[in-house]
Design a protein around this motif. Structure first.
Motif, mmCIF file in Angstrom:
data_model
loop_
_atom_site.group_PDB
_atom_site.id
_atom_site.type_symbol
_atom_site.label_atom_id
_atom_site.label_comp_id
_atom_site.label_asym_id
_atom_site.label_seq_id
_atom_site.Cartn_x
_atom_site.Cartn_y
_atom_site.Cartn_z
ATOM 1 N N GLY A 149 0.788 -1.223 0.000
ATOM 2 C CA GLY A 149 0.000 0.000 0.000
ATOM 3 C C GLY A 149 0.822 1.274 0.000
ATOM 4 N N LEU A 150 2.112 1.177 -0.370
ATOM 5 C CA LEU A 150 2.993 2.345 -0.343
ATOM 6 C C LEU A 150 2.990 3.120 -1.649
ATOM 7 N N VAL A 151 2.634 2.470 -2.758
ATOM 8 C CA VAL A 151 2.543 3.153 -4.047
ATOM 9 C C VAL A 151 1.271 2.702 -4.757
ATOM 10 N N THR A 152 0.809 3.534 -5.670
ATOM 11 C CA THR A 152 -0.362 3.209 -6.482
ATOM 12 C C THR A 152 -0.035 3.458 -7.946
ATOM 13 N N ALA A 153 -0.870 2.923 -8.821
ATOM 14 C CA ALA A 153 -0.665 3.133 -10.250
ATOM 15 C C ALA A 153 -0.768 4.610 -10.606
ATOM 16 N N ALA A 154 -1.672 5.315 -9.943
ATOM 17 C CA ALA A 154 -1.837 6.749 -10.212
ATOM 18 C C ALA A 154 -0.575 7.527 -9.860
ATOM 19 N N VAL A 155 0.034 7.180 -8.724
ATOM 20 C CA VAL A 155 1.270 7.849 -8.310
ATOM 21 C C VAL A 155 2.386 7.571 -9.304
ATOM 22 N N LEU A 156 2.483 6.338 -9.773
ATOM 23 C CA LEU A 156 3.520 5.969 -10.735
ATOM 24 C C LEU A 156 3.329 6.701 -12.067
ATOM 25 N N LYS A 157 2.084 6.834 -12.490
ATOM 26 C CA LYS A 157 1.821 7.554 -13.737
ATOM 27 C C LYS A 157 2.206 9.025 -13.607
ATOM 28 N N THR A 158 1.865 9.615 -12.467
ATOM 29 C CA THR A 158 2.202 11.023 -12.243
ATOM 30 C C THR A 158 3.713 11.237 -12.170
ATOM 31 N N GLY A 159 4.423 10.244 -11.665
ATOM 32 C CA GLY A 159 5.868 10.387 -11.467
ATOM 33 C C GLY A 159 6.713 9.920 -12.621
ATOM 34 N N ARG A 160 6.135 9.764 -13.815
ATOM 35 C CA ARG A 160 6.905 9.283 -14.961
ATOM 36 C C ARG A 160 8.148 10.141 -15.231
ATOM 37 N N LYS A 161 7.961 11.470 -15.238
ATOM 38 C CA LYS A 161 9.090 12.348 -15.578
ATOM 39 C C LYS A 161 10.202 12.260 -14.528
ATOM 40 N N TYR A 162 9.817 12.060 -13.274
ATOM 41 C CA TYR A 162 10.825 11.902 -12.232
ATOM 42 C C TYR A 162 11.489 10.519 -12.323
#
Length: 263
Positions: free
Chosen positions: A187-200
């Motif tokens: 529960g530490l990461v979600t797909a939405a967070v990963l999508k938002t963090g693509r550039k990082y």
């Protein structure tokens, strides 16, 4: 089991692991010449099969030993490294047998799948490092000349170090989907967070590529390309974990509603 019995169990698991590694190292002594010639030194020859597969214009790579102990440590270091690799499945098995009694049946099934999942991606990454990064980068540097009066001849210690770094560094970095899946289950990461963090993620992948490859942009970018693909795979896996969790929560809520209605 009492605490001291746990320590005794751990001690025997460690002994068995070390024994397996020792047997593998001793076994590799009989095949050390073949391991060096057919595996580690194969990319130095223009006849290496991957040059034909990749359609590379290849040349023979000249190696030199510039230190007194260079060939000695290259020889026995290779034996030790291959022995550790061959013995690692036994080590993992002993770790698993020590942890297994403390897990529930469902957790045991999940751990078996995770172990196979992690092993697959490590082997995939190591294969990519040895079969793709090593020949491409090696030929690039072997044929790169600033002047015709300068001949490229590589030090044997540096060569072995680079091949091992390319191979096992790629294997470690290919564990990205496994790590993300674990974090998603926790529960530490979600797909939405990963999508938002693509550039990082792109910047982080380049930094990791620099840490696990020689300090040049060529091999760094060569490793970053599949890692970006694995990052996209990690997003899909995280989404799958979220859907499974949501499905389980709905099933549990429905079961609870039934119990309340029956009561």
């Amino acid at each position: 089991m009492p605490f001291l019995d746990h320590l005794e169990e751990l001690r025997w698991r460690i002994f068995k692991s070390l024994g397996a590694v020792l047997v593998c190292v001793l076994g590799c002594l009989f095949f050390a010449d073949w391991i060096l010639d057919a595996i580690l030194l194969a990319p130095t020859r223009a006849s290496f099969f991957m040059y034909e597969v990749l359609r590379l214009d290849s040349v023979n790579v000249e190696l030199q030993n510039r230190t007194i102990t260079g060939q000695f440590f290259a020889y026995f270091g290779t034996v030790l490294a291959v022995g550790l690799i061959l013995g690692s499945p036994v080590v993992l098995y002993q770790v698993w047998k020590f942890v297994e009694p403390a897990l529930y049946p469902k957790e045991r099934h999940g751990m078996r799948f995770s172990a196979a999942f992690a092993t697959f991606f490590f082997v995939l990454g190591a294969s990519f490092g040895y079969l793709i990064i090593t020949p491409v980068a090696l030929q690039f540097f072997a044929q790169f000349n600033v002047s015709e009066s300068i001949t490229n001849e590589f030090d044997i210690s540096r060569y072995f170090s680079m091949v091992i770094t390319w191979t096992f560094g790629a294997g470690a970095l290919f564990e990205l989907p496994v790590v993300v899946t674990f974090l998603a289950k926790a529960g530490l990461v979600t797909a939405a967070v990963l999508k938002t963090g693509r550039k990082y993620a792109f910047v982080v992948i380049l930094v990791l590529g620099a840490l696990f490859t020689p300090p040049d942009p060529f091999s760094q970018i060569l490793l970053a390309i599949p890692l970006l693909g694995l990052y996209e795979l990690a997003i899909l896996l995280a989404g799958g974990v979220e859907r499974q969790r949501l499905k389980a929560e709905r099933a549990e809520a429905a079961a609870e509603a039934k119990r309340q209605a029956a009561g």
